[in-house]
Design an enzyme around this catalytic site. Structure first.
Site, PDB file in Angstrom:
ATOM      1  CD  GLU A 146      21.503  82.441  31.307  1.00  0.00           C
ATOM      2  OE1 GLU A 146      21.397  81.220  31.508  1.00  0.00           O
ATOM      3  OE2 GLU A 146      22.278  82.926  30.464  1.00  0.00           O
ATOM      4  NE  ARG A 204      24.540  84.488  23.894  1.00  0.00           N
ATOM      5  CZ  ARG A 204      25.619  84.956  23.277  1.00  0.00           C
ATOM      6  NH1 ARG A 204      25.679  84.942  21.957  1.00  0.00           N
ATOM      7  NH2 ARG A 204      26.656  85.404  23.951  1.00  0.00           N
ATOM      8  CB  SER A 205      22.552  86.133  29.800  1.00  0.00           C
ATOM      9  OG  SER A 205      23.357  86.981  29.020  1.00  0.00           O
ATOM     10  CD  GLN A 253      28.091  82.883  31.950  1.00  0.00           C
ATOM     11  OE1 GLN A 253      28.817  83.802  31.610  1.00  0.00           O
ATOM     12  NE2 GLN A 253      27.501  82.087  31.077  1.00  0.00           N
ATOM     13  CG  ASP A 275      29.204  78.512  30.648  1.00  0.00           C
ATOM     14  OD1 ASP A 275      30.444  78.519  30.501  1.00  0.00           O
ATOM     15  OD2 ASP A 275      28.431  79.190  29.941  1.00  0.00           O
ATOM     16  CE  LYS A 291      24.501  77.263  29.355  1.00  0.00           C
ATOM     17  NZ  LYS A 291      25.784  77.876  28.995  1.00  0.00           N
ATOM     18  CE  LYS A 294      25.594  81.033  24.163  1.00  0.00           C
ATOM     19  NZ  LYS A 294      26.701  81.756  24.859  1.00  0.00           N
TER      20      LYS A 294
HETATM   21  P1  PGA Z   1      25.635  84.828  27.526  1.00  0.00           P
HETATM   22  O1  PGA Z   1      25.734  83.568  28.472  1.00  0.00           O
HETATM   23  O2  PGA Z   1      24.373  84.736  26.767  1.00  0.00           O
HETATM   24  O3  PGA Z   1      25.698  85.993  28.471  1.00  0.00           O
HETATM   25  O4  PGA Z   1      26.843  84.762  26.614  1.00  0.00           O
HETATM   26  C1  PGA Z   1      25.400  82.275  28.052  1.00  0.00           C
HETATM   27  C2  PGA Z   1      26.599  81.369  28.005  1.00  0.00           C
HETATM   28  O5  PGA Z   1      27.739  81.785  28.272  1.00  0.00           O
HETATM   29  O6  PGA Z   1      26.461  80.192  27.668  1.00  0.00           O
HETATM   30 ZN    ZN Z   2      28.804  79.787  27.924  1.00  0.00          ZN
END
Ligand code: PGA
Ligand code: ZN
Length: 426
Positions: free
Chosen positions: A203, A364-365, A161, A240, A386, A335
């Site tokens: 992102e 978050r994304s 990812q 990640d 991050k 998060k």
């Molecule tokens: P997400 O990705 O916000 O889509 O969950 C961010 C991550 O996995 O760290």
């Molecule tokens: Zn992650």
């Protein structure tokens, strides 16, 4: 200071999807607002986003979440002491009454909780990070910045990812951004020269036009070198894997390489990458349901690299303690919207610290112009941050906010730097 009013509205996130914004106004006229971000690769145990379903906006409208705020949350909070974050969050949790915030919605709760926090800092007439630091010495966090986006953020073009860099040689936040800017630019030039430049992922990282996952890693090393830095000692790689997105029950399907691996197979593949590439941090290397795999991977690599739990730990203090007890991971991703309230987010960070884990506050994304997480990472002295790539203003707003915090009078006591990473060999 008492809360005078609380208002909610629907706004739009960086993917053009509905999200919740809450504004809290105090009796003295000061105010604060909070916005719920949204994940795409979500852990199954996260606080649940309340979405309306149906056909409008792909079922993602938030009218039910807004109605809950208006009918239940606002009456509960108006008149309460805005600085009693713990009391307010406990009341929100009790009002919702479900373990994963399914009734009122994690999105409603996190926007409210963050708005209360911002309003409390405003009435104390302090920047949020300073309000959170409460006079303790804190430092700007070490940033992890995405260069290529993949997985659920890029139509699964590659399996992994996030291909990120960490400016391990930087001695200030500003310098970390300068170094990353050069690497991001170099990576774009390399892609363009190959005819592989195809825009950016969710992102802001370059769209990953690669034939194999390793090709992204090779290109990242080339980009670091092209930018004039030594891979590893000056700019290192963070990944990640987000393995829950392509594996469960110990089976992992690498679509790009058309391979199926078991838990040991994926572990071996990743360990090989650790030998071949200057990787210092690796997140969700195995799926959230592969606890044995996470323990085995941490045992094999945790002394050398940072092993980060995201989908597996879901910003939950209890899960962090359990992970520490069995030796899974050595760093917690933090998060706020996974937990649902500021107090629970803080509890997860405290649990990580108590376990000797490093921590990374993360966006978050799906994001917005909201910069609260930069203040949380700094004021709570989390060590790392991050927020995605080095493009698109929902990302740059956060990096730029850290620059403001670093350069204003009364700034934090320096930069956490590479010492914030877990698992480095001495
Ligand atoms: P997400 O990705 O916000 O889509 O969950 C961010 C991550 O996995 O760290
Ligand atoms: Zn992650």
């Amino acid at each position: 200071m008492k809360i005078k009013s609380l208002n909610a509205r629907r706004i739009w996130d960086s993917r053009g999807r509905p999200t919740v914004e809450v504004e809290v106004t105090n009796e003295d006229g000061t105010s604060g607002s909070g916005i719920a971000p949204a994940g795409a690769s979500m852990g199954t145990r996260e606080a649940v986003e309340l979405r309306d379903g149906g056909s409008a906006f792909g079922g993602r409208d938030v009218q039910r979440a807004l109605a809950g705020i208006e009918r239940e949350i606002a009456p509960l909070l108006v008149g309460r002491d805005v600085s009693d974050q713990a009391g307010i969050d406990a009341a929100l949790i009790a009002l919702d009454g479900t373990p994963t915030k399914t009734r009122l919605g994690g999105n409603a709760l996190v926007a409210t909780s963050l708005a209360v926090l911002h309003a409390a800092a405003a009435q104390a007439r302090q920047p949020l990070w300073q309000y959170l630091a409460q006079g303790r010495t804190v430092q700007l966090p070490l940033p992890q910045i995405q260069i290529f986006g993949g997985g659920a953020h890029a139509g699964r073009r590659v399996d992994v990812q996030d291909f990120m860099v960490i400016a391990t040689g930087a001695s200030s936040f500003a310098q970390a951004l300068e170094m990353t800017a050069e690497v991001y630019r170099a990576a774009g030039e390399i892609m363009a020269a190959r005819g592989a430049l195809a825009g950016v992922a969710d992102e802001g990282g370059w769209w990953p036009n690669f034939a194999r996952n390793e090709e992204a890693l090779d290109t990242l090393v080339q980009a670091i070198e092209k930018a004039g830095y030594t891979p590893g000692s000056e700019v290192a790689i963070a990944l990640d894997i987000a393995a829950s997105e392509f594996g469960s029950k110990g089976r992992y399907r690498l679509a790009l390489e058309n391979q199926e691996l078991d838990s040991d197979g994926l572990c071996e593949r990743l360990l090989r990458w650790l030998e071949r590439y200057p990787i210092v941090s690796i997140e969700d290397p195995l799926a959230e349901d592969d606890e044995a795999g996470l323990v085995a991977f941490t045992r094999a690599a945790g002394d050398r690299v940072q092993v980060v739990g995201d989908d597996y730990l879901v910003t939950n203090a209890q899960r962090v303690r359990q992970a520490a007890a069995i030796g899974a991971c050595n760093c917690a991703l933090i998060k706020p919207n996974q937990a649902g309230t500021v107090t629970e987010t803080r509890a997860a960070l405290d649990a990580a610290r108590a376990a000797g884990y490093a921590s990374i506050v993360s966006a978050r994304s799906g994001e917005t112009e909201d910069v609260a997480i930069v203040h949380l990472a700094t004021g709570w002295n989390a060590g790392q941050l991050k927020v995605g790539s080095f493009a698109r203003s929902e990302r740059m707003a956060k990096w730029n906010e850290a620059l403001r915090i670093e350069s204003r009078p009364g700034a934090p006591a320096g930069f956490a730097g590479r010492a914030a990473l877990a698992g480095r060999a001495p």
